[in-house]
Design an enzyme around this catalytic site. Structure first.
Site, PDB file in Angstrom:
ATOM      1  N   ASP A 172       0.873  -1.172   0.000  1.00 48.15           N
ATOM      2  CA  ASP A 172       0.000   0.000   0.000  1.00 48.15           C
ATOM      3  C   ASP A 172       0.904   1.213   0.000  1.00 48.15           C
ATOM      4  O   ASP A 172       1.504   1.568   1.015  1.00 48.15           O
ATOM      5  CB  ASP A 172      -0.884  -0.020   1.252  1.00 48.15           C
ATOM      6  CG  ASP A 172      -1.648   1.282   1.457  1.00 48.15           C
ATOM      7  OD1 ASP A 172      -1.747   2.078   0.494  1.00 48.15           O
ATOM      8  OD2 ASP A 172      -2.156   1.503   2.579  1.00 48.15           O
ATOM      9  N   LYS A 196       2.574  11.307  -3.289  1.00 52.66           N
ATOM     10  CA  LYS A 196       1.572  10.603  -4.090  1.00 52.66           C
ATOM     11  C   LYS A 196       0.657  11.568  -4.847  1.00 52.66           C
ATOM     12  O   LYS A 196       0.161  11.248  -5.932  1.00 52.66           O
ATOM     13  CB  LYS A 196       0.749   9.709  -3.157  1.00 52.66           C
ATOM     14  CG  LYS A 196      -0.237   8.777  -3.808  1.00 52.66           C
ATOM     15  CD  LYS A 196      -0.793   7.879  -2.726  1.00 52.66           C
ATOM     16  CE  LYS A 196      -1.879   6.978  -3.229  1.00 52.66           C
ATOM     17  NZ  LYS A 196      -2.367   6.095  -2.144  1.00 52.66           N
ATOM     18  N   GLU A 232      -7.305   0.763  -4.268  1.00 51.24           N
ATOM     19  CA  GLU A 232      -7.278   0.635  -2.813  1.00 51.24           C
ATOM     20  C   GLU A 232      -8.607   0.165  -2.226  1.00 51.24           C
ATOM     21  O   GLU A 232      -8.609  -0.737  -1.370  1.00 51.24           O
ATOM     22  CB  GLU A 232      -6.846   1.968  -2.200  1.00 51.24           C
ATOM     23  CG  GLU A 232      -5.391   2.293  -2.483  1.00 51.24           C
ATOM     24  CD  GLU A 232      -5.027   3.745  -2.215  1.00 51.24           C
ATOM     25  OE1 GLU A 232      -5.922   4.494  -1.749  1.00 51.24           O
ATOM     26  OE2 GLU A 232      -3.876   4.130  -2.467  1.00 51.24           O
ATOM     27  N   ASP A 244     -13.039   5.347   1.524  1.00 52.47           N
ATOM     28  CA  ASP A 244     -11.581   5.330   1.682  1.00 52.47           C
ATOM     29  C   ASP A 244     -11.060   6.760   1.712  1.00 52.47           C
ATOM     30  O   ASP A 244     -10.921   7.411   0.683  1.00 52.47           O
ATOM     31  CB  ASP A 244     -10.955   4.543   0.517  1.00 52.47           C
ATOM     32  CG  ASP A 244      -9.444   4.435   0.628  1.00 52.47           C
ATOM     33  OD1 ASP A 244      -8.867   5.008   1.565  1.00 52.47           O
ATOM     34  OD2 ASP A 244      -8.847   3.767  -0.227  1.00 52.47           O
TER      35      ASP A 244
END
Length: 522
Positions: free
Chosen positions: A10, A73, A152, A174
């Site tokens: 992850d 990210k 994810e 999420d």
């Protein structure tokens, strides 16, 4: 995949995690400090020309903000260049993400006492083709073969569904440090089918922090006559203090934001400003409602109703904010599940997907579980995961009557992947010898509002009157959500094909050089 350990990663905005699957057991691999997650923070030490990654980098951020980068990210898939240090050493987002992956690889290998080569890496469901390609590039720079890219929310649902094997319709909410995703997923007899997904790659818990920091700066200026907006060092201290307060408000109704010895032109000041949960919720309510709006769109697009939901699965550390659980319960009538750790679910699901590719979850085998491993029962039937593309793909076509360009969607959003769709076009000019194919991702009717992925020319074509050639273009979207485009002149067997590469993309040779030139990790 190879005979090396079965690994899932992850790669998070705030924290990252690595997990290992073996014979149905999945465990989070701790880092060299014993922590189960690694801060996604990179710093560069010019004196030693080494990189600091994780907790070491985070610790020195207050004193050296110019040498430290957070939330890399958010820049994945962009042509952004990040400058670190007094000498402005330049790094691409892929290189910095590669350093984080390299750190995870190093720590995982040290723990397992085995080499790690092949991995499954997760990305936000709403990552586009360019961002997914960038993630694969980052893996290559870390010396990893990325066997699969998965979303994810899908990974988290996989971790949930394999542990509790009941059939269910799951809403995955999420909310990580820098991105938000929501997905509707049906689980039936080992089939994990993503129905639809929606999200925002520039919305996350960091935005909650930023709003509270703005409020805090205003309070400090009014109550202490101190301005901190022009100092990166002081800003960094404020963000740390706000994050601490946010975490405390997850379990308490009120707390105090304490910043001892806050430096300014006249000396230092001990700052103490109270904040309660109600004030925090008021400051950030618009952000929360933005996520709820994204979830609402899932129901509009799919025809599902809130009463069709069996479970709401919370993923990402930011979902620990009390406002999230309360708002979801009030709006959808389902109390979110606490069955899985929101910080670890995605990595566990990534390792589960790696195990599916390896056949681990199908065949079981001799078990040698470690003490902290999580057992995922091997289902009697094959586990199948069907994901969807979060954003549509299309091309620019010319209207044969007006000769004006327009955007034509070839693969619709929420189409199950892998997918294959074709369309037929033709020439717009007399005796045209080539035709340009421009490939975009996005769902805006205005061409320029979508993202150009790549373009190529098909030719030379046999010169014929306008509108006579039959040009067939085929879009092929693979399991990673990465696109290939084929085009051919049907009548005269002239063809070409490309794998869509981002305009910023790197060749294999360039990736090899960049991998070799990455600074060592201290």
């Amino acid at each position: 995949m190879s005979e090396t350990p079965t690994i899932g990663i992850d790669l998070g905005t705030t924290n990252s995690a690595i997990a290992h699957a073996e014979a149905g057991d999945i465990e989070i691999l701790p880092g060299d400090t014993g922590d189960r997650t690694t801060p996604s923070v990179v710093a560069f030490d010019e004196a030693t020309e080494q990189a600091l990654v994780g907790r070491q980098a985070k610790k020195q951020a207050v004193s050296h903000p110019d040498r430290t980068v957070f939330a890399i990210k958010r820049f994945m898939g962009s042509d952004e260049v990040i400058l670190l240090g007094p000498r402005d050493c330049a790094f691409t987002p892929e290189e910095l993400a590669g350093l984080i992956l390299k750190k995870l690889k190093h720590d995982g290998e040290a723990y397992l006492q085995e080499s790690i080569d092949d991995v499954v890496i997760t990305v936000p469901a709403y990552f586009n083709d360019r961002q997914r390609q960038a993630t694969k590039h980052a893996g290559a720079m870390a010396g990893l073969t990325v066997e699969r890219i998965i979303s994810e929310p899908t990974a988290a649902c996989l971790a949930y569904g394999l542990q509790w094997a009941d059939d269910a319709t799951v809403l995955v909410y999420d909310l990580g440090g820098g991105t938000f995703d929501s997905s509707l997923i049906d689980i039936t007899d080992g089939l994990f089918e993503v129905v639809a997904t929606n999200g925002d790659t520039r919305l996350g818990g960091n935005d909650w922090d930023a709003l509270v920091v703005e409020w805090l700066e205003d309070r400090i200026e009014r109550e202490y006559d101190v301005s901190v907006t022009d100092s990166p060092q002081l800003e960094s201290r404020l963000f740390d203090a706000v994050k601490t307060a946010k975490h405390e408000l997850s379990s308490r109704r009120s707390t105090t934001i304490s910043i001892p010895f806050l430096e300014h032109d006249e000396g230092t000041t001990d700052v103490e400003i109270p904040i309660d949960r109600q004030r925090f919720d008021e400051l950030t309510s618009d952000l929360l409602e933005t996520t709820i709006d994204r979830v609402e769109r899932l129901f509009v697009e799919t025809g599902y109703r809130p009463q069709d939901i069996d479970e709401i699965l919370l993923v990402g550390g930011a979902t620990r904010m009390g406002q999230v659980r309360r708002r979801l319960t009030d709006r959808f009538g389902v109390t979110p599940s606490k069955r899985i750790n929101p910080d670890e679910a995605v990595a566990i699901g990534a390792a589960a997907q790696a195990a599916i590719l390896d056949g681990e979850l199908e065949h079981g085998g001799e078990r040698h579980p470690r003490q902290n491993a999580q057992h995922l029962p091997s289902p009697s039937d094959t586990v199948v995961m069907l994901d969807v593309t979060p954003q549509p793909f299309g091309v620019v076509l010319i209207d044969q009557e007006t000769y004006e360009p327009y955007y034509h969607v070839v693969i619709e959003r929420n189409t199950p992947i892998p997918a294959r769709e074709s369309y037929v076009t033709t020439t717009a000019r007399e005796y045209q010898s080539e035709i340009e194919i421009q490939v975009y991702q996005g769902d805006n009717s205005r061409i320029e509002e979508n993202e150009l992925l790549d373009s190529f020319e098909l030719g030379p074509l046999l010169e014929r009157p306008a509108g006579e050639p039959t040009i067939e273009v085929t879009f092929i979207l693979d399991e990673n959500g990465i696109l290939n485009v084929h085009a051919r002149d049907v009548d005269h067997d002239v063809g070409d094909e490309i794998e869509i590469q981002p305009v910023f993309g790197f060749t294999d040779d360039e990736l090899t050089v960049m991998q070799q030139n990455l600074p060592p990790i201290r």
